[in-house]
Design an enzyme around this catalytic site. Structure first.
Site, PDB file in Angstrom:
ATOM      1  N   SER A   1       4.597   2.644   7.906  1.00  0.00           N
ATOM      2  CA  SER A   1       4.312   1.482   7.067  1.00  0.00           C
ATOM      3  C   SER A   1       5.522   1.096   6.223  1.00  0.00           C
ATOM      4  O   SER A   1       6.106   1.935   5.540  1.00  0.00           O
ATOM      5  CB  SER A   1       3.126   1.771   6.146  1.00  0.00           C
ATOM      6  OG  SER A   1       1.945   1.905   6.885  1.00  0.00           O
TER       7      SER A   1
ATOM      8  N   ASP B   1       0.157  -7.643   1.495  1.00  0.00           N
ATOM      9  CA  ASP B   1       0.589  -6.246   1.617  1.00  0.00           C
ATOM     10  C   ASP B   1       2.107  -6.129   1.714  1.00  0.00           C
ATOM     11  O   ASP B   1       2.648  -5.339   2.490  1.00  0.00           O
ATOM     12  CB  ASP B   1      -0.065  -5.574   2.826  1.00  0.00           C
ATOM     13  CG  ASP B   1      -0.027  -4.052   2.709  1.00  0.00           C
ATOM     14  OD1 ASP B   1       0.250  -3.545   1.600  1.00  0.00           O
ATOM     15  OD2 ASP B   1      -0.244  -3.371   3.724  1.00  0.00           O
TER      16      ASP B   1
ATOM     17  N   HIS C   1       0.811  -1.219   0.000  1.00  0.00           N
ATOM     18  CA  HIS C   1       0.000   0.000   0.000  1.00  0.00           C
ATOM     19  C   HIS C   1       0.845   1.271   0.000  1.00  0.00           C
ATOM     20  O   HIS C   1       0.320   2.364  -0.153  1.00  0.00           O
ATOM     21  CB  HIS C   1      -0.982   0.007   1.180  1.00  0.00           C
ATOM     22  CG  HIS C   1      -0.357   0.272   2.519  1.00  0.00           C
ATOM     23  ND1 HIS C   1      -0.012  -0.726   3.409  1.00  0.00           N
ATOM     24  CD2 HIS C   1      -0.028   1.427   3.140  1.00  0.00           C
ATOM     25  CE1 HIS C   1       0.481  -0.195   4.498  1.00  0.00           C
ATOM     26  NE2 HIS C   1       0.495   1.111   4.370  1.00  0.00           N
TER      27      HIS C   1
END
Length: 516
Positions: A256, A183, A153
């Site tokens: 992230s 992911d 992402h």
């Protein structure tokens, strides 16, 4: 001339006075001594006189301190860990271009202008506006040649990816591959001799271990936070394949793709998401385990895609209610609710209601655990599976094959005359499947069983999740092929007895237990 007689003895009153004075004086002296020892008297401190002789140094006394964390039996500190890991953590800036038609009227939209100049004239100036979306994230260097692992992402569908190293050098990165189902993504920069973080075996990670999260939260570079491993094997509804490490180390937007490291400075996870009601850290963060991330990365680097293993069973949680229905004393294991045709499981003889307790030598305690284990199994590998059938343990060997590209199936059933069963099933209205009902619920007319056309609100069936449109395949392990069969089975059930249903929903079968 008067003379004083020194040999005269003092009078009785004088002796008493002297005795009282002596006792009083003695008492005062003792009182001062005791008060001084107990600290009741005020004390003062004078500034030291440089000309005076320095007093002897004070005696050092041990002071109790808070226990320090034991870092794997070594002398390494959190400072050392941060110093070793930070050089391998990068900031990632992803840009995605788009076009928008734009909004807002102009004077030239007036019909008088268009009538005078004509529509063709205005079309020359009606170019869509260029719009750029910029994403911010982190990554960690895992190979000295510039291979970086991060989240899908963060870089997925990006037109341009730029990476900034800890020494402020900036590179344009190439996207090697992404895997939205976990992911995970891999990018590469054109550099050599870069610092890296070594991989750890996440299967050995335990709840309560210390963990450090490093990343770029809110653009604040090279941020290090400390926490513990709060839980393992979490499913958060973020990705299709989840086996998250949960940590209370502060993770915020921008973290992230950054690393979660253990007390040896090894990579145990890739920080992926947070649970938050405010948009910021609330002490619940999730990281992709290193073993899963490393497996995905290896496939992306070698082939540019991810190939997953396939067993060919539909599975569900083994609840205490379901365990009691199958005569199993423990809820350890995964319940098989269906077996796919032409699958390895079908060929090996698996059946509905089998309970898988071990896969390839590892105990299985949840559907997520088994699903991830099968997916990560190399295609062509032979594995041993232990399961329970009819209260007896069994073992079978089979070969894992590649997961089919399309595994979703749609199908449901419907039926004819309404039945009114008694007992716990009385909250369900069912019918035989007809072409009309199949069309209404979007089901296949070739399906067998009876269709639930109504679930009475506030009943046990509604509470456990029985839905209108579900197909009843079995009641207490007995096949249901028509309303008459359903009524016959239901009519023999005591009103206070729990019922085990096998339902088919959207092409998949599930077990549910109804209790009165």
């Amino acid at each position: 001339m008067n003379q004083v007689d020194f040999n005269r003895k003092p009078s009785q009153g004088t002796r008493k006075w002297l005795l009282a004075a002596t006792l009083l004086t003695t008492g005062i002296i003792i009182g001062f001594v005791v008060a001084s020892d107990l600290g009741w008297l005020p004390t003062g401190h004078a500034d030291p006189d440089s000309s005076a002789v320095a007093p002897p140094p004070p005696i050092a006394r041990p002071v109790s301190t808070a226990p320090q964390p034991m870092l794997g039996g070594s002398n390494q500190t959190f400072v050392d860990i941060a110093k070793s890991v930070k050089p391998a953590v990068v900031n990632i800036y992803a840009t995605k271009s788009g076009r928008s038609e734009g909004s807002g009227a102009t004077p030239f939209d007036d019909p008088l202008f268009r009538k005078f100049f004509g529509d063709e004239f205005f079309r020359k100036f009606e170019h869509p506006k260029e719009r750029k979306e910029r994403g911010l994230g982190s990554g960690v260097i895992v190979e000295t040649n510039g291979l970086i692992i991060t989240n899908n992402h963060v870089v997925g569908k990006a037109d341009e990816i730029r990476v900034t190293l800890s020494d402020k050098r900036e590179f344009k990165a190439k996207l090697i591959g992404t895997d939205p189902k976990t992911d995970v993504a891999v990018v590469k920069i054109d550099a050599t001799g870069l610092p890296t973080v070594a991989w750890a075996d996440s299967d050995k990670l335990e709840v309560g271990e210390f963990g450090l999260a490093v990343g770029n939260p809110f653009g604040v570079t090279q941020t290090v936070t400390l926490g513990i491993v709060s839980a393992l094997g979490r499913a958060a509804g973020i990705a299709e394949y989840e086996d998250f490490i949960q940590t209370d180390a502060a993770i915020n937007p921008g973290n992230s793709g950054g690393p979660l490291v253990n007390v040896r400075g090894e990579l145990v996870g890739i920080n992926t998401a947070i649970f938050s009601q405010s948009g910021g850290n609330m002490g619940i963060g999730f990281a992709v385990p290193s073993n899963m991330a490393q497996s995905i990365m290896g496939q992306l680097v070698q082939t540019g895609k991810v190939v997953r293993g396939w067993l060919g069973v539909s599975i569900q949680e083994l609840t205490p209610e379901l365990a009691s229905q199958f005569g199993i004393t423990e809820t350890k294991g995964v319940l098989v609710s269906d077996v796919m045709d032409d699958s390895p499981a079908k060929k090996a003889g698996f059946e509905r209601a089998d309970v898988i307790i071990e896969y390839d030598g590892k105990p299985m305690d949840s559907p997520t655990h088994l699903r991830n284990a099968v997916a990560q199994t190399p295609v062509g590998k032979k594995v041993a599976i232990k399961f329970i059938r009819d209260k007896k343990p069994r073992t079978v060997d089979l070969t894992i094959v590649e997961q089919p590209k399309s595994m979703s199936q749609n199908g449901e059933d419907e039926g004819g005359e309404s039945a009114s069963p008694t007992g716990v099933l009385s909250s369900l209205d069912v019918r035989d499947l007809t072409q009309e009902l199949a069309s209404r619920y979007g089901l296949k007319s070739s399906e067998r069983g009876v269709v639930i056309v109504r679930v009475r609100p506030g009943t046990a069936a509604e509470e456990v999740g029985v839905r209108e449109g579900d197909i009843i395949l079995e009641v207490n392990r007995q096949a249901v092929t028509s309303v008459k069969v359903f009524e016959r089975i239901a009519g023999k059930l005591p009103k206070d007895q729990a019922v085990l249903l096998l339902l088919k929903r959207q092409g998949r079968t599930i077990y549910l237990t109804l209790r009165p």
